[in-house]
Design a protein around this motif. Structure first.
Motif, PDB file in Angstrom:
ATOM      1  N   CYS A 860     -73.502  37.695 -35.203  1.00  0.00           N
ATOM      2  CA  CYS A 860     -74.625  36.685 -35.719  1.00  0.00           C
ATOM      3  C   CYS A 860     -74.342  35.272 -34.897  1.00  0.00           C
ATOM      4  CB  CYS A 860     -74.340  36.036 -37.009  1.00  0.00           C
ATOM      5  SG  CYS A 860     -74.908  37.446 -38.245  1.00  0.00           S
ATOM      6  N   SER A 861     -73.089  35.005 -34.336  1.00  0.00           N
ATOM      7  CA  SER A 861     -72.866  33.771 -33.601  1.00  0.00           C
ATOM      8  C   SER A 861     -73.680  34.009 -32.419  1.00  0.00           C
ATOM      9  CB  SER A 861     -71.371  33.480 -33.684  1.00  0.00           C
ATOM     10  OG  SER A 861     -70.804  33.060 -34.664  1.00  0.00           O
ATOM     11  N   ALA A 864     -77.096  33.486 -32.386  1.00  0.00           N
ATOM     12  CA  ALA A 864     -77.363  31.973 -32.408  1.00  0.00           C
ATOM     13  C   ALA A 864     -77.082  31.241 -31.319  1.00  0.00           C
ATOM     14  CB  ALA A 864     -76.583  31.716 -33.519  1.00  0.00           C
ATOM     15  N   LYS A 865     -76.112  31.759 -30.428  1.00  0.00           N
ATOM     16  CA  LYS A 865     -75.819  31.194 -29.385  1.00  0.00           C
ATOM     17  C   LYS A 865     -76.856  31.243 -28.305  1.00  0.00           C
ATOM     18  CE  LYS A 865     -71.472  31.266 -28.341  1.00  0.00           C
ATOM     19  NZ  LYS A 865     -70.298  31.901 -27.837  1.00  0.00           N
ATOM     20  N   ALA A 876     -81.381  29.805 -34.230  1.00  0.00           N
ATOM     21  CA  ALA A 876     -80.067  29.506 -34.052  1.00  0.00           C
ATOM     22  C   ALA A 876     -79.426  29.102 -35.165  1.00  0.00           C
ATOM     23  CB  ALA A 876     -79.952  28.642 -32.801  1.00  0.00           C
ATOM     24  N   TYR A 880     -76.369  31.091 -37.283  1.00  0.00           N
ATOM     25  CA  TYR A 880     -75.216  30.454 -37.620  1.00  0.00           C
ATOM     26  C   TYR A 880     -74.928  30.283 -39.309  1.00  0.00           C
ATOM     27  CZ  TYR A 880     -74.301  28.898 -32.754  1.00  0.00           C
ATOM     28  OH  TYR A 880     -73.840  29.039 -31.550  1.00  0.00           O
ATOM     29  N   LYS A 881     -75.962  30.137 -39.871  1.00  0.00           N
ATOM     30  CA  LYS A 881     -75.720  29.981 -41.212  1.00  0.00           C
ATOM     31  C   LYS A 881     -75.294  31.436 -41.753  1.00  0.00           C
ATOM     32  CE  LYS A 881     -78.633  27.496 -43.621  1.00  0.00           C
ATOM     33  NZ  LYS A 881     -79.781  26.857 -44.166  1.00  0.00           N
ATOM     34  N   ALA A 883     -73.640  33.801 -40.103  1.00  0.00           N
ATOM     35  CA  ALA A 883     -72.239  33.930 -39.824  1.00  0.00           C
ATOM     36  C   ALA A 883     -71.232  33.203 -40.554  1.00  0.00           C
ATOM     37  CB  ALA A 883     -72.089  33.375 -38.244  1.00  0.00           C
ATOM     38  N   VAL A 893     -68.247  27.983 -35.454  1.00  0.00           N
ATOM     39  CA  VAL A 893     -69.713  28.242 -35.932  1.00  0.00           C
ATOM     40  C   VAL A 893     -69.831  27.007 -36.758  1.00  0.00           C
ATOM     41  CG1 VAL A 893     -71.058  29.650 -37.542  1.00  0.00           C
ATOM     42  CG2 VAL A 893     -69.189  30.673 -36.127  1.00  0.00           C
ATOM     43  N   GLU A 896     -70.818  24.326 -34.088  1.00  0.00           N
ATOM     44  CA  GLU A 896     -72.053  24.223 -33.388  1.00  0.00           C
ATOM     45  C   GLU A 896     -73.338  24.242 -34.506  1.00  0.00           C
ATOM     46  OE1 GLU A 896     -72.645  24.946 -30.512  1.00  0.00           O
ATOM     47  OE2 GLU A 896     -70.455  25.095 -30.086  1.00  0.00           O
ATOM     48  N   LEU A 897     -73.163  24.508 -35.608  1.00  0.00           N
ATOM     49  CA  LEU A 897     -74.255  24.356 -36.839  1.00  0.00           C
ATOM     50  C   LEU A 897     -74.504  22.716 -36.913  1.00  0.00           C
ATOM     51  CD1 LEU A 897     -76.410  25.608 -38.614  1.00  0.00           C
ATOM     52  CD2 LEU A 897     -74.508  25.843 -40.194  1.00  0.00           C
TER      53      LEU A 897
END
Length: 1222
Positions: A860-861, A864-865, A876, A880-881, A883, A893, A896-897
């Protein structure tokens, strides 16, 4: 694991097994049978005949006689069951009574002939008479007689003869469906591929006019033989739907579900069977297999003495019922071997040989027993008799032994090919035997993992392959899991080993070997605290482990690494005094149980004590212990390890020549010759600095012991001394010896790349992949294509791998970071598949859930990336959510979020994420920085913060300071690339002007100064171009960024041809990615320089309609400023003002925005406001722009004379910056 051969006894010994309990029909089954129709009875009898359940055959036939009168067919099968149980005389008398019945006349005569031949003293005259009578009756036999004659012949295994009778029956009956179905059965069970192919046609023709249970079972059998288990299952389900009381269909269904590895459904079907037939043997076997092999109850596997006593009792009972069976006697011998009763095993194997002199399993058992007793001469004689091996065991060289082990595995696994998962598969798999083979392999492997840069032992590869099969099919086998962990550890994969050992320990906390290996794993990771904890746990669960020298060895190794040398010496001395350590100590005088310790571990303790004394400065003691080791291991294979250690000690005393002399005395015939040569090579390279002699050591190895492994060592040696051409030649020779070695192919590719032969490297990788080589070669090829800017080809290569990979999610995560970005569609597939894996594993394997959740979070990360680089910020945030659902405390994570929430001006969510992050990690500087940005962006101006960050003088009007700081960072692994990009941008625009803007362009009218400025710009562009060559992007987006910067350099020259080239390049980027802000800005600047303002405005308006994001923050600001500049030129001050306010909302220290605002106020004759804005521009420009300072002075003097402004200071600053401005 307990031999599953005992289960097979029920499926392969028809002469005795029907007397065991459970073969008479229970009440509920009997009632089902009574409700059946005649054709059901016949199908049931056929099934039990084929399976060898002859007591069942008699029971069903007897029920048929009762229900349908004295039907001769059922009477015949009752007699047939009696005959097949071995009651020959009784069967002969009964057969005489029905031989004149027309429908069974032929099959009765055949059965009489068969019975006479089975008699102890066959009467050949009677047999001849019966044979003549059979031939006579066959001429006039009707279709029914021919059918049952063919059926009998099929049951006793005479397929060709059965086919003759059935073909004749089909012919005279004009295609009887019963005949067609039986012909299909004869073909499908013939074992001949050509016949099997024809079977489907006969079944289809026989089933045209309705559902025939015997025909449907036959068609299911056909699909099963063709390994189409799903197709077979469909037919079986059809039988169950139409004939719900036909139990063989349920048995077949259960076996097919197991073949499809659907354990849950197979056990459910077994439960249904047991409800219908409480003593159903097949269902009981299924439950036993599920309990042992799937549920993984370790305590009931692995030669458990209580279980072995039970299985021995069962086999002994079987032998009492069939004392003529050599197979059962052989099984009894094997049961004794499993319990360590070697003499009893020899006795039973001898009994088996007496019963059947041609029994290879019995002879092999005798050889094994003699080996275990050390009777090598007898073993040699037996092997010669068997004509399998022509050399003496015990005298083989290591390579010959390994070759034999490889042959053993090839032969063993060849017996499993084509077998569905089931009782026969598990019996032939023989996990206990495979564990013994693994132990033999590991005897030739190093006791410790290979050092950095050294390849692991090639013997670990077959071990890993066998253990993978064992763990997958028999997860309850404790030893298989343990040895898998050991192989992973020796291969250098400590993390995987640790995970497997943790599972072993959770299942059985008292498993001492697992604790000891776990301690070794922790030690290899320099985690001394956990190493000590593992040793303490081991001791707490099994106090006897303190008597095992290996426990003390690991403890001492940990103490040495922690610097506790004195304590380590005490620990090792304690180990030296334990039973089993010295040959003299293990005498018969000791009454305690002898601890088995192999020579490798014994010598390791000696050598570790030598090293401990040396480290403690006790050279005399070290030499003394080493001499003891030389005496102790003289004449053994481990003697050479002592010699190599002696050479190490000589090197420590700087006696290089003495060390080399010792190593030279080791000859190719001796076990540790390879290690000795490697040590010599190391001495030549590190102590003598002689590359030629270093390489010559490996050349000698290849000359004396040519193998793929020694060629590999020579190739690696050439690579170490930077001679890739020679390495390439050697690797290719090694590959000829082992054509499917993926590691060699990888090294050849690397050597080709080192020699810059890229085209040949690509061709080589492509050819290797066509032969089915390992997936990691695809990674190598993709990386090379990526390096050569061939992105589409790189993506295709990776996609092909992922499309054919079963463990899709794990493979995706294993991709190098720089390759994942190529596979946008693949990411979603990996995520969906991993979600399914998680659902299943939460039911089947709870201990693996954390690891699988971590894998899901990583996927998932990555999505998102990748979405963020594509500027799809909503997607994204979503991933991230997701993940964080799998891994709630993943700091990366969360950070980044938080940054994405900041980009979307979602202050509350950003603060919440940062608060959670700082709660988990109070010292997280990145989270603190986000909080800081939040504060100055939404509460105060940012200039103060920026000025405190000495790495950002670029934004405070100090380009020279910025260049100095970035220059220091440009060689850093993490920040170097960003530093270079910043340096390039400063070179292209040192004064942070609005590139392409025209509002302030006319203010500098000094011609001489303008000329100097143009020269300075050209110099700066050349510097930027040099810096561009340092950039080595590793991702697709990195390559696009580099291309953008290259074209900004062209634009900075302001030469029409260069600007037009850059414009074309920017346009290509925008075609591929329509919302690429840097490219759109580049197009706008190019259009402005080319005096095409309307086109520039159109591109800038596109940007102004987009959502702001932190990645393109600078480009957004520059585009808004340039569009404001255009509006100002057109006197559209309101529209320009809105854009400038947007700049200040996102960056309150935007000096250029204040300068434009001042200019607008000046044009609107709001001089007081103009002065205020110029003052802010002066402040946030760090008082470095003389033009702004001049305006401040003028407007303050004219319109703001009462304002407390240090005009003298301003004037002096302007004078210092640019005297001509005053």
């Amino acid at each position: 694991m307990v031999s599953l051969g005992v289960f097979q006894c029920y499926a392969s010994a028809p002469s005795w097994r029907n007397s065991l309990p459970g073969n008479s029909l229970p009440g509920n089954h009997q009632s089902i049978v009574l409700s059946m129709k005649p054709f059901h009875f016949q199908a049931l009898i056929n099934y039990y005949c084929q399976e060898g359940y002859f007591h069942h055959v008699q029971t069903i036939a007897s029920e048929g006689v009762k229900k349908f009168g004295n039907d001769p067919i059922f009477i015949f099968y009752r007699i047939y069951g009696t005959l097949m149980e071995g009651h020959v005389q009784e069967a002969l008398l009964d057969l005489e009574s029905i031989k004149n019945k027309p429908e069974v006349s032929l099959c009765t005569l055949m059965a009489l002939i068969y019975a006479h031949k089975k008699s102890p003293n066959p009467d050949q005259e009677v047999i001849s008479e019966l044979d003549a009578k059979l031939k006579e009756q066959r001429k006039t036999a009707g279709q029914e007689a021919l059918y049952f004659a063919g059926l009998f012949l099929w049951h006793i295994g005479r397929h060709e003869k059965a086919r003759e009778y059935i073909d004749r029956m089909i012919k005279i009956s004009n295609g009887s469906k019963e005949g067609l179905i039986l012909r299909g059965w004869i073909d499908v069970t013939s074992g001949k591929e050509a016949s099997i192919k024809k079977a489907a046609k006969y079944f289809d023709e026989g089933l045209q006019n309705g559902n025939d249970v015997f025909g449907l079972m036959g068609k299911a059998q056909y699909f099963e033989v063709r390994q189409n288990y799903s197709g077979a299952l469909e037919n079986v389900n059809q039988i169950i739907a139409n004939f719900p009381h036909f139990l063989p269909a349920f048995m077949k269904k259960m076996k097919l579900q197991l073949a499809l590895q659907d354990w849950e459904q197979a056990t459910e079907t077994a439960h249904r069977l047991l409800q219908k037939d409480a003593l159903n043997l097949e269902a009981i076997k299924m439950e036993a297999i599920h309990h042992l092999c799937r549920e993984g109850n370790i305590r009931e596997c692995g030669r458990n003495p209580l279980i072995l006593q039970q299985t021995q009792t069962l086999v002994e009972r079987a032998f009492s019922l069939a004392s003529h069976s050599a197979d059962i006697a052989t099984e009894l011998g094997y049961q004794m071997i499993l319990q360590g009763k070697v003499k009893e095993a020899s006795k039973w194997y001898g009994t088996a040989m007496a019963l059947d002199e041609t029994s290879v399993p019995a002879l092999t058992g005798i050889i094994r027993s003699q080996l275990m007793e050390g009777k090598l001469d007898d073993v040699e004689q037996q092997l010669e008799f068997l004509n399998e091996i022509q050399q003496s065991i015990g005298k083989s060289r290591q390579e010959e032994v390994i070759t034999l082990l490889n042959d053993v595995l090839d032969i063993h696994f060849s017996c499993l090919r084509g077998l569905p998962l089931g009782v026969e598969y598990f019996e032939k798999l023989n996990p206990d035997f495979l564990i013994e083979i693994i132990k033999e392999y590991l005897n030739f492997c190093p006791a410790q993992p290979a050092g950095p840069g050294q390849p692991p032992s090639p013997l670990l590869k077959p071990c890993a392959s066998v253990l993978e099969t064992l763990v997958k099919t028999v997860p309850g086998l404790q030893q298989a899991a343990y040895f898998t962990a050991k192989v992973k550890y020796l291969a250098g994969n400590s993390e995987a080993s640790q995970s497997i050992l943790q599972h072993c320990i959770e299942q059985d906390p008292s498993y001492a070997d697992a604790h000891l290996l776990m301690a070794q794993v922790h030690l290899s990771q320099n985690n001394f605290k956990l190493c000590s904890q593992s040793l303490e746990l081991c001791l707490s669960y099994n106090f006897e482990v303190r008597e095992h020298p290996v426990y003390h060895l690991i403890k001492a190794q940990a103490q040495i690494k922690m610097g506790e040398i004195t304590e380590a010496i005490k620990t090792l001395q304690m180990a030296m005094n334990l039973p089993g350590m010295r040959n003299t100590a293990s005498s018969s005088k000791s009454k305690s149980k002898k601890i088995e310790i192999d020579g490798s571990d014994r010598v390791s303790i000696y050598l570790e004590l030598v090293e401990a004394h040396r480290l403690n400065g006790e050279q005399h003691e070290a030499i003394k212990v080493l001499q003891d080791a030389i005496n102790e291991f003289s004449g053994t294979p481990e003697e050479l390890r002592v010699v190599i250690a002696n050479a190490d000690l000589a090197l420590a005393q700087e006696d290089v020549e003495g060390a080399l002399t010792m190593l030279r005395n080791i000859t190719p015939e001796q076990t540790y010759y390879v290690q000795a040569k490697e040590k010599m090579a190391q001495v030549y390279l590190e102590y003598r600095k002689d590359k030629k002699l270093y390489a010559s050591c490996y050349r000698d190895l290849v000359e004396k012991m040519p193998s793929s492994h020694t060629f590999l060592l020579l190739g690696d040696a050439y690579m170490n001394i930077q001679e890739p051409e020679e390495a390439l030649e050697v690797y290719e020779q090694a590959l000829k010896k082992n054509p499917r070695d993926g590691a060699l192919a990888h090294k050849i590719g690397n050597a080709l790349i080192k020699t810059h032969n890229y085209a040949k490297a690509i061709s080589y990788y492509e050819a290797a992949l066509k032969t089915g080589q390992h997936n990691f070669l695809s990674y190598d090829l993709a990386e090379l294509l990526l390096k050569l800017n061939q992105y589409d080809k790189a993506e295709n290569v990776l996609q092909q791998v992922l499309d054919h990979e079963s463990d899709f999610a794990c493979l995706y995560v294993s991709l190098p970071q720089r390759l994942r970005g190529l596979l946008e569609t693949t990411q979603e597939g990996a995520r969906d598949l991993q979600a399914k894996v998680l659902k299943r594993i939460q039911i089947e394997q709870l201990d693996a859930v954390p690891m699988q959740k971590q894998l899901a979070a990583e996927i998932c990360s990555e999505i998102a990336k990748h979405s963020a680089t594509q500027r799809n910020y909503e997607k994204a945030i979503k991933f991230y959510k997701e993940a964080l659902v799998y891994c709630e405390t993943d700091n990366k994570v969360m950070l980044e979020l938080a940054r994405l929430y900041l980009a979307y001006d979602d202050v509350d969510s950003c603060q919440r994420q940062c608060a959670l992050l700082l709660k988990n990690d109070p010292d997280n500087a990145a989270a603190a920085m986000v909080i800081w940005i939040l504060y100055f962006r939404f509460k105060v101006n940012s200039y103060t913060l920026l000025s405190e960050l000495d790495c950002l003088p670029r934004y405070t009007g100090e380009p020279n300071d910025a260049l100095r700081h970035f220059n220091k960072a440009r060689k850093d692994n993490d920040w170097g690339q960003n530093a270079v990009y910043n340096m390039i941008e400063i070179c292209l625009n040192p004064d942070n002007e609005t590139m392409g803007g025209e509002v302030f362009e006319h203010l500098d009218t000094d011609t001489e100064e303008g000329l100097l400025r143009r020269e300075s710009v050209q110099l700066a562009v050349r510097t930027a171009e040099k810096l561009l060559k340092e950039l080595k992007p590793q991702t697709v987006q990195g390559h696009v960024q580099l291309r953008i910067m290259e074209n900004y350099c062209l634009v900075a020259t302001k030469q029409k041809s260069n600007v037009e080239r850059a414009l074309n390049a920017f346009t290509e980027v925008v075609v591929n990615e329509k919302d690429h802000v840097p490219a759109l800005l580049g197009m706008a600047i190019a259009y402005m320089i080319l005096k095409q303002t309307p086109r520039a405005r159109n591109q800038l308006k596109r940007i102004s309609k987009m959502n702001w994001n932190p990645i393109d923050a600078e480009e957004f600001e520059k585009s808004w400023l340039l569009l404001a500049d255009i509006y100002i030129q057109s006197s559209k001050y309101d529209m320009a003002g809105e854009l400038l306010k947007r700049c200040l909302r996102n960056n309150r220290s935007c000096c250029k925005a204040y300068e434009y605002m001042g200019y607008i106020m000046e044009k609107e004759q709001a001089y007081k406001d103009a002065a205020a804005n110029y003052e802010m521009a002066w402040k946030y420009g760090n008082q470095t722009n003389p033009t702004i300072g001049k305006f401040i002075t003028i407007f303050s003097l004219l319109w703001s004379q009462n304002k407390l402004l240090d005009l003298d200071l301003v004037c002096r600053l302007i004078w210092n910056l640019k005297p001509s401005s005053i």
